[in-house]
Design an enzyme around this catalytic site. Sequence first.
Site, PDB file in Angstrom:
ATOM      1  N   GLY A   1      46.594  36.716  30.566  1.00 53.49           N
ATOM      2  CA  GLY A   1      47.196  37.046  29.283  1.00 53.49           C
ATOM      3  C   GLY A   1      48.632  37.492  29.372  1.00 53.49           C
TER       4      GLY A   1
ATOM      5  N   ASP B   1      36.520  40.135  36.500  1.00 58.08           N
ATOM      6  CA  ASP B   1      37.777  39.383  36.418  1.00 58.08           C
ATOM      7  C   ASP B   1      38.883  40.045  37.243  1.00 58.08           C
ATOM      8  OD1 ASP B   1      37.342  41.231  34.051  1.00 58.08           O
ATOM      9  OD2 ASP B   1      39.501  40.937  33.884  1.00 58.08           O
TER      10      ASP B   1
END
Length: 507
Positions: free
Chosen positions: A104, A263
């Site tokens: 992101g 993650d």
Amino acid sequence: MNDRSSEPGKGAAWPKGMQFANRFARHLPGDFYAEVDPVPLPSPHLVAVSRDACRLLDLDPAEFERRDIVEMFSGNRTLGGTQALAAVYSGHQFGVWAGQLGDGRAHLLGELETSHGHFEVQIKGGGQTPYSRFADGRAVLRSSIREFLCSEAMAALGIPTTRALCITGSPQPVARETVETAAVVTRLAPSFVRFGSFEHWAALKRHDQLRTLADFVIDTQYPQLRGEPQPYAALLKEVALRTGRMVAHWQAVGFMHGVMNTDNMSILGLTLDYGPFGFMEAFDALHICNHSDSDGRYAYRAQPQIAHWNLYRLGNALYPLIDDADAARKAIEDGFGPGYNDTFFALMRAKFGLATAHESDDRLIRDWFQLLQDNHPDFTTVHRALAQLPAEVAEADRSGADAPLRDQFIDRDACDRWLAQWRARLALDPPRTDADRRAAMNAVNPKYVLRNWIAEGAIRAARDGDFSEIADVLRCLRHPFDEQPEFERYAAPPPDWANGLAVSCSS
């Protein structure tokens, strides 16, 4: 001659004629990533450079005097012949399936083959990507300094980690809990593939992509596994082994990651994504370094268990390729158990100055951690002090050498009992001088670690435009085991202003 133009947006020539490539994009289909250029950082300036990380890239630190290099690592310039990209992945966050995530605020600029190996070069804080999920894609100076310093400090401690090449800053305002200024940190690793990279395709039941990713990781990172009868089970075992070793190093040095989401777990067993990390000070096995972790999921004591849990999430993701539950389970247990236990016990024996293994070591280590839990001494200081003690109790009584360590314990009698146990265990080893043993212990028990107050001091100075404290901290932490009189202040107790410092997921 290399292009030294400073016009934003143009390509920057890499020093020494080195060429970037991008095998991630070359070998993986387009649904594994988004091609997206970083958002230019207004008026970027250099904040810090790691000479050790430069060496990994065969890069002269003097190259950072070039404006185009600063622009490149700020996301303002492209690299000739490569396209920046952001990778997609998913994951479990705080034990809950979060669905699709992805880079992101990170952009993979390209990859380099150097005399020290293969490295992906990634900037963090380069602006929005398709995976930003309504976030701004920026990083702030505070978090960038923390990641930069801790990445390099962990490497100097011998702990598997991604690396940090440099930080660039900007006056651009970024809203967090307060308004801060933007920054970009450049990270290096052989690969940034995560457990969540596999979870993503498994959750979508896209097994062809899952196999493609597994084959890519084996071919580029674990080629020795290609000939195994069950290569995907072998991959799982190797990841479990490396993860166990990594977490054992964390526990032995008192490091707490803070956000062990799947993650944030590297497929290479590297410490990845430095956010609300911390180094243990007053020992408490239940200590939570992340202010956002209200349930204590990622407390110090829980880290081995969480790593094990995360490996089972990876095993579930790889199951369609392994197609044998027992083989998958065996791969995890045969990898993680020895990886963690063998490494942790070896590290603790070294910290105690023991040259051999003995069946009584488990009891010695357990009793030591119970003593720490009952008395809460500083984790780094107490291990360093242990090295200074003589092996013979008569010498200790005559010289009073035990006092600096005993004074760190409220229950001195309990300390004395453990020291008697430790000295009895030392006597089972081949004889060596106190000086030799002390040198060996000092080589594994750091005097300096990146305590939160040290990082905070560097951050406060940098906010005022003084980057010299970052450079000083980095110089000190490059040699964490050495006596460094010029940096004695970093081994001192926390200053009064550091009381109440807290870090969270925004750190």
